[in-house]
Design a protein around this motif. Structure first.
Motif, PDB file in Angstrom:
ATOM      1  N   THR C  48       0.814  -1.225   0.000  1.00 51.11           N
ATOM      2  CA  THR C  48       0.000   0.000   0.000  1.00 51.11           C
ATOM      3  C   THR C  48       0.848   1.275   0.000  1.00 51.11           C
ATOM      4  N   LEU C  51      -1.879   7.377  -3.171  1.00 54.16           N
ATOM      5  CA  LEU C  51      -1.932   8.003  -4.501  1.00 54.16           C
ATOM      6  C   LEU C  51      -2.884   9.182  -4.354  1.00 54.16           C
ATOM      7  N   ARG C  54      -4.764   8.979  -1.108  1.00 52.45           N
ATOM      8  CA  ARG C  54      -5.630   7.830  -0.817  1.00 52.45           C
ATOM      9  C   ARG C  54      -4.817   6.545  -0.864  1.00 52.45           C
ATOM     10  N   ALA C  55      -5.128   5.635   0.058  1.00 48.23           N
ATOM     11  CA  ALA C  55      -4.417   4.358   0.087  1.00 48.23           C
ATOM     12  C   ALA C  55      -4.798   3.511  -1.121  1.00 48.23           C
ATOM     13  N   VAL C  56      -3.801   3.057  -1.854  1.00 46.81           N
ATOM     14  CA  VAL C  56      -4.043   2.142  -2.986  1.00 46.81           C
ATOM     15  C   VAL C  56      -2.957   1.068  -2.984  1.00 46.81           C
ATOM     16  N   HIS C  57      -3.216  -0.003  -3.735  1.00 44.49           N
ATOM     17  CA  HIS C  57      -2.208  -1.058  -3.870  1.00 44.49           C
ATOM     18  C   HIS C  57      -1.224  -0.674  -4.969  1.00 44.49           C
ATOM     19  N   LEU C  60      -1.307  -2.662  -8.177  1.00 48.17           N
ATOM     20  CA  LEU C  60      -2.438  -2.552  -9.106  1.00 48.17           C
ATOM     21  C   LEU C  60      -2.483  -1.189  -9.805  1.00 48.17           C
TER      22      LEU C  60
END
Lengths: 759, 290, 158
Positions: C48, C51, C54-57, C60
């Motif tokens: 994580t 971005l 905001r938390a994103v993987h 992905l």
């Protein structure tokens, strides 16, 4: 006893580096010229590779070499073997023409980038003649698994036990328990980096292993190298739970490094971890127990069947380990144990947290809870009539189990959990509603080392640097649960210096004395004691030299905060650093202690777990409501880390009971959920508060009285949860997992049976 | 491989006109696209990424319609005041997709566009009477009702050079209740084993124009005939046995051969119960409004 | 293609293959190995990052999609070697064991507290449900986030 550092919640070593993302795990290493290795795995459960075409892979620019059974050593080995003299079936080779499960290794590509290696693997073509796969132990037993292995496809243990079950008197009670294939899901996928220098014939291997010496031994025997030419260094470990115990990646990466003369990284994807390392054994068990009219156990007969998967590896030993734990909790005059470990054409089973202990507890505690229901007895009461007293002797292997406070664990837990009050509340619950609650408990113990099995010892070097800081050399393999900080705290406590001044690097075959590695919850009990003793020896040496410096007798001296002082005249003092310089100037000795500790006991840490769960009878989903773990740890050297272990045990136990299962297609043997989208583990929202109560009755030998906790806390989780579900539903479920379909099916069956009786 | 990142609709149309066809993928949050390719040496001829096309990330109300841009994330939709006001079902569905990270990145267009049987949003949009707004390579825009946007086999009914750019939902009439419930293997971060969406109008205490949709029990979520168990009745938990019975028969009939059928047929009882609870809860809130 | 984005507060411009994953770009091209790969499919949360807050993987997100956006990794949390409030809370609450999930867990916590400075325990558990920890049972982690939230509210910044 008032300690400076022992018993305090000190953060894990490297916490700050971990919080900043600065700690380098094996997969974070980058060596100049490093290559990447990727495996080509069998797509069929059983077959013989007729021909292998790697030409397209080799032709891909950036591919350095392709390894396969055609060009690598054809040495059979056992991935679980730590020392060459261990007896264990040798069935595995680096790569195999005879593929025995979906995921067996046929070949591997070594390339300049991971992407190229991956692409090249997709270009390999294997023509495989399929053989009939034996996907269940029943299928395999029917032909003694001979088509899988010429030898040892089925290993039947000789009968283990004592007394005579047949002649035991009492009412016989039978029970059955089974459990499923489960993956450890350590967050760090396996990774090994091997670097070989052809000119000097020297191999260095960085790997997150539980045994650097085991890895070295495997590499030396497979590649035919002197052990002195191989150095294995343990890297920080992102969890193991047993999955990094066996030597899977190390020989492969080392072989590739030797063939290419360049550093090679082999890193498994999650799905490779799930398929190509080890899983928890599928277990099938039948137990018969005889109870006297007073409900004391007079005899026990247990037969277990383990599905070893495609290679036996540690499974026969594992089956044996289950028997060891049969005489550690209850007083059972007659025990008869039978076990068989069966190879099948499925992924390999192997070490999993607790090594037979959780299996034994699952069988025994499920049985005890079912027996209590049969006898309409409180399950705690039934246990109180059967538990071993403190200092009881284990009838198997004949050694003392230590102060073993099983009764304390039961009674303290009963009070703290409010067992009786909960029972009353639940007896009054409206059973016609959607949600039903239940409570359950289980009792267990575990090992703190290998004793009385031979070959357990711990060798430590402690040395003091000129500034009074300390360096410790010991073959430590921290899985991430904090042994290193606990060991540093032990040194710090003895010498009265900050744990931060103690450096304690982990396992490294170049510097450590031979040692088994981190198995059987031995680290704290065996290595911790060795470190304690060595630190005391260093303190003695300091006092001897300090007395010369201060002109007094060593016994006149006390120590505090990095300095010695004359007890009765505290102003007469000198710092450790002053002593270190004094010793260096003297030039006749070094502040350096080497010590080997050989344990003479192996106390069983007692544990009682209590659970309340809520079952949604409409959907079959279960929710944890409350949990209490009572643990006899002797002394909690770092309570926060002990609680962490308990939380982790529950994390894995919830998975085992409710949702985790690696499912194989019953026709092809192909895994259907070897990825985390389809293999589900417990998440933050699945937990409630966990209450932990420590019993701190010091053990005689453990450091500061400590016993083990890391595996012990996993042992009773599953049976406690199962009992709570059964209590809620008034059922007798003991085949895991208790997933929603199984629970709804059981409820429907119960409904039908009820209808059948009521006209 | 070519990578395109249009920032206006005409640019998108041009990309579609020039690139569409085999080997070209429209991508946004990639929360399905990349997991499907995890561990494989994948390649593509062209990728058209929609995430920098600002217009597709907007939610607005116009002429009795609420328009959701196709690349609105689940987080954005879940928290949007218009969605919360009119479409609690959509907020619930978006709030139950995956984890926070997935909701922060995954988009409504992607959720429908992937046409997964377990996709949470299609059945909600279906009961809410939404239409998909589709742009084609020649810049033409057409609007398709949800049932025409996704084919019964589960694939999108679009030409290769077409892209979903928005969904339009009619603002519900007064008295409308809508809700979404799902059953997975756990409470959060779960893929639906079954989902149930509902939209209805409460008129003088009775439920009218009831639309129910069942998700994850067929290739495509479908409007459920079990709505008849609610139609014309007054909303109460007493309807549970009848609703459960109807849904259970419907589930059994739609997946007769699947091993999961016996479980789903029973477990749909929990969903029916949850749905009635959610609707009752909303009805109370509605009646408390001035 | 040349991609311009902001990494840990600094504008960067790099020639990257657009189809590469953000996690690989961070680890290989920027030597930022704090984001860990454990599942590669957006299930475990170990990779994580933030971005645009905001938390994103990071497994992905494609490199090509970074144009004009801002990425914050665990390495961007500490300032001049001083740990951020959340990082300190994780250390002090002994919420770190093996540490493999820690960077992702901290980034998820950061993402939560940026959006919701005063989360309930339930909200914290839901926000962290995309991050798997196998070592702890989450209790210490939840406590650390609660404490960090409190400390951040006291100093008035998230």
């Amino acid at each position: 006893m008032d300690y400076q550092y022992i018993g305090k919640d000190i953060p894990v070593n490297d916490s700050r580096a971990k919080a900043c993302g600065q700690l380098l795990y094996a997969a974070d290493l980058h060596l100049s010229g490093m290559l990447y290795m990727k495996l080509f795995l069998s797509p069929v459960a059983h077959g013989i590779v007729r021909s292998l075409d790697v030409s397209k892979a080799l032709a891909l620019p950036g591919v350095v070499t392709v390894l396969s059974y055609e060009n690598t050593p054809d040495v059979t080995y056992n991935r679980g073997r730590v020392r060459a003299t261990e007896e264990a079936p040798d069935q595995e080779t680096l790569f195999s023409r005879h593929v025995r499960f979906v995921g067996d290794r046929i070949a591997a590509v070594v390339a300049e980038t991971p992407e190229l290696a991956q692409k090249a693997v997709s270009l390999i073509q294997a023509d495989i003649q399929p053989l009939l796969p034996l996907l269940t132990p029943d299928q395999a037993l029917a032909q003694d698994a001979r088509s899988i292995h010429e030898k040892d496809g089925v290993v039947r243990l000789p009968q283990i036990g004592y007394g005579d079950y047949a002649s035991a008197q009492g009412e016989e009670f039978s029970h059955h328990t089974s459990s499923q294939r489960v993956s450890h899901i350590a967050m760090e996928p396996h990774c090994t980096v091997a670097d070989y220098k052809p000119a000097s014939d020297r191999m260095t291997v960085w790997t997150a292993t539980q045994s650097v010496f085991g890895a070295r031994s495997a590499i030396a025997s497979i590649l035919g190298m002197p052990m002195s030419h191989i150095r294995v260094i343990k890297t920080p470990m992102g969890g193991s739970f047993g999955c990094k115990q066996e030597m899977v990646l190390e020989p492969l990466a080392a072989c590739a490094a030797k063939m290419t003369g360049r550093p090679v990284m082999l890193r498994f994807s999650r799905s490779e971890v799930m398929l190509c390392t080890m899983l928890k054994h599928p277990l099938d068990s039948h137990i018969k127990v005889k109870f006297s009219p007073q409900r004391t156990i007079t005899g026990l007969q247990l037969s277990c069947r383990l599905d070893a998967g495609a290679y036996q590896t540690v499974s026969p030993d594992y089956a044996d380990a289950i028997s060891k734990k049969l005489s550690w909790v209850y007083n059972i005059p007659n025990v008869e144990y039978h076990a068989v470990s069966v190879c099948t054409n499925t992924p390999v089973s192997g070490s999993y947290r607790g090594w037979g202990g959780p299996e034994c507890a699952l069988i025994m505690e499920n049985m005890m809870n079912a027996a209590a229901r049969r006898f309409v007895m409180d399950p705690i009461e039934l246990r109180l009539r059967n538990i071993l007293p403190p200092y009881a002797t284990s009838r198997i292997n004949n050694f003392s189990l230590g102060n073993l406070p099983l009764e304390d664990a039961l009674l303290l837990g009963r009070d703290r959990f409010g067992w009786e009050a909960r029972k009353e509340r639940l007896a009054r619950q409206d059973r016609s509603g959607r949600y039903l609650r239940g409570i359950g408990m289980a009792l267990a113990t575990h090992t703190s080392g290998y004793f009385p099995r031979r070959g357990d010892w711990g060798t430590v070097v402690v040395k003091m640097e000129e500034d009074g800081s300390v360096h410790v050399n010991c073959n430590v393999h921290d899985h991430g649960c904090g042994e290193v900080i606990v060991f540093r705290s032990i040194v710090a406590e003895v010498l009265s210096i900050s744990p931060d001044l103690v450096d304690l690097p982990e396992g490294d075959t170049a510097y450590n004395a031979l040692d088994n590695g981190c198995y059987t919850s031995r680290s704290i009990y065996v290595l911790g004691r060795a470190i304690l003793d060595a630190s005391n020896l260093l303190l003695e040496q300091l006092k001897r030299n300090g007395s010369q410096l201060l002109g007094c007798r060593p016994e006149d001296l006390s120590h505090r905060d990095g300095a010695l002082f004359v007890t009765k005249q505290p102003q007469r003092r000198c710092t450790y650093s002053q002593i270190a310089y004094y010793v260096a100037d003297k030039g006749t000795e070094a502040l350096f202690v080497s010590h080997t500790h050989v344990p003479i006991s192996n106390p069983g840490p007692a544990a009682a777990h209590f659970a309340e769960v809520e079952v949604d009878t409409y959907t079959g989903l279960c929710r944890l409501v409350d949990y209490l773990a009572v643990h006899d740890v002797g002394k909690a050297l770092n309570p926060a880390l002990c609680r962490g272990q308990v939380g982790s045990a529950l994390q894995q136990g919830l998975g085992l009971v409710f949702c985790e299962e690696l499912k194989l297609d019953p026709k092809t043997g192909r895994a259907m959920n070897a990825d985390m989208q389809h293999y589900h583990v417990a998440r933050a929202c699945d937990f409630s508060k966990i209450d932990t109560l420590f019993i701190e009755k010091p053990d005689e030998e453990g450091p500061f009285g400590a016993k083990s906790v890391g595996e012990a806390c996993y042992v009773p989780v599953a049976p406690a949860l199962i009992a709570a579900v059964n209590n809620a539903l008034e059922l007798e479920l003991s085949d895991l997992p208790l997933d929603p379909p199984r629970i709804l099916a059981a409820l429907a069956r119960k409904e039908r049976e009820k209808e059948a009786v009521t006209p | 491989m070519n990578f395109f990142q249009p920032t206006t609709l005409p640019q998108l149309a041009q990309c579609l006109a020039e690139q569409a066809g085999p080997g070209c993928h429209l991508i946004a949050g990639c929360t399905d696209f990349l997991p499907q390719r995890n561990g494989t040496p994948w390649d593509a001829r062209a990728l058209i990424s929609l995430v920098n096309l600002a217009e597709l990330g907007q939610i607005r109300q116009e002429n009795g319609l609420v328009s959701l841009g196709a690349t609105c994330t689940h987080t954005q939709v879940e928290g949007h005041p218009l969605v919360r006001q009119y479409f609690p079902a959509l907020a619930q569905a978006c709030g139950s997709v995956g984890s926070t990270q997935i909701r922060n990145r995954g988009t409504v267009g992607g959720n429908v566009g992937n046409a997964s049987p377990a996709g949470d949003l299609y059945p909600v949009l279906l009961v809410l009477g939404a239409r998909g707004v589709v742009l084609s390579g020649n810049q033409a825009v057409r609007r398709l009702p949800m049932e025409q946007l996704v084919l019964p086999q589960g694939a999108l009914a679009l030409e290769p050079d077409e892209a979903i750019i928005a969904f339009e939902l009619p603002v519900p009439s007064p008295g409308n209740l809508n809700a979404f419930v799902k059953l997975g293997e756990r409470t959060h971060v779960t893929i639906a084993k079954i989902s149930l969406s509902a939209s209805l109008t409460l008129h003088e205490g009775r439920m009218e124009q009831v639309r129910l949709a069942l998700g994850a029990v067929a290739r495509r979520a479908f409007l459920s005939s079990s709505s008849s168990a609610l139609e014309g009745k007054s909303l109460s938990k007493a309807l549970l046995p009848e609703l459960f019975d109807a849904l259970s028969r419907e589930v059994a009939a739609s997946i007769p051969d699947r091993p999961s059928m016996p479980y789903k047929r029973q477990a749909v009882r929990g969903l029916a119960d949850d749905l009635l609870s959610a609707l009752l809860h909303q009805a109370r809130d509605v009646s408390q409004q001035p | 293609m040349i991609i311009n984005f902001v990494l840990n507060g600094r504008p960067v411009s790099r020639d990257l293959l657009p189809q590469r994953r953000l996690i690989d770009v961070l680890r290989e091209d920027f030597c930022l190995t704090g984001a860990k790969e454990s599942c590669g499919e957006g299930e475990c949360g170990a990779c994580t990052v933030l971005l645009d807050g905001r938390a994103v993987h990071s497994c992905l997100v494609l490199a090509g999609q970074l144009e004009g956006h801002a990425v914050t990794t665990i390495e961007g949390m500490a300032e001049n070697g001083e740990l951020d409030v959340i990082q300190n809370a994780f250390v002090e609450h002994v919420a770190i064991q093996c540490g493999f999930c820690t960077p992702g867990m901290i980034m998820s916590a950061k993402g939560l507290l940026l959006q919701n400075p005063d989360p309930s325990e339930e909200e914290i558990r839901i926000a962290l449900s995309g991050n798997i920890c196998r070592c702890s049972g989450y209790a210490q982690i939840v406590a650390a986030v609660q404490d960090a939230a409190k400390r951040l509210r006291e100093v008035g910044k998230a």
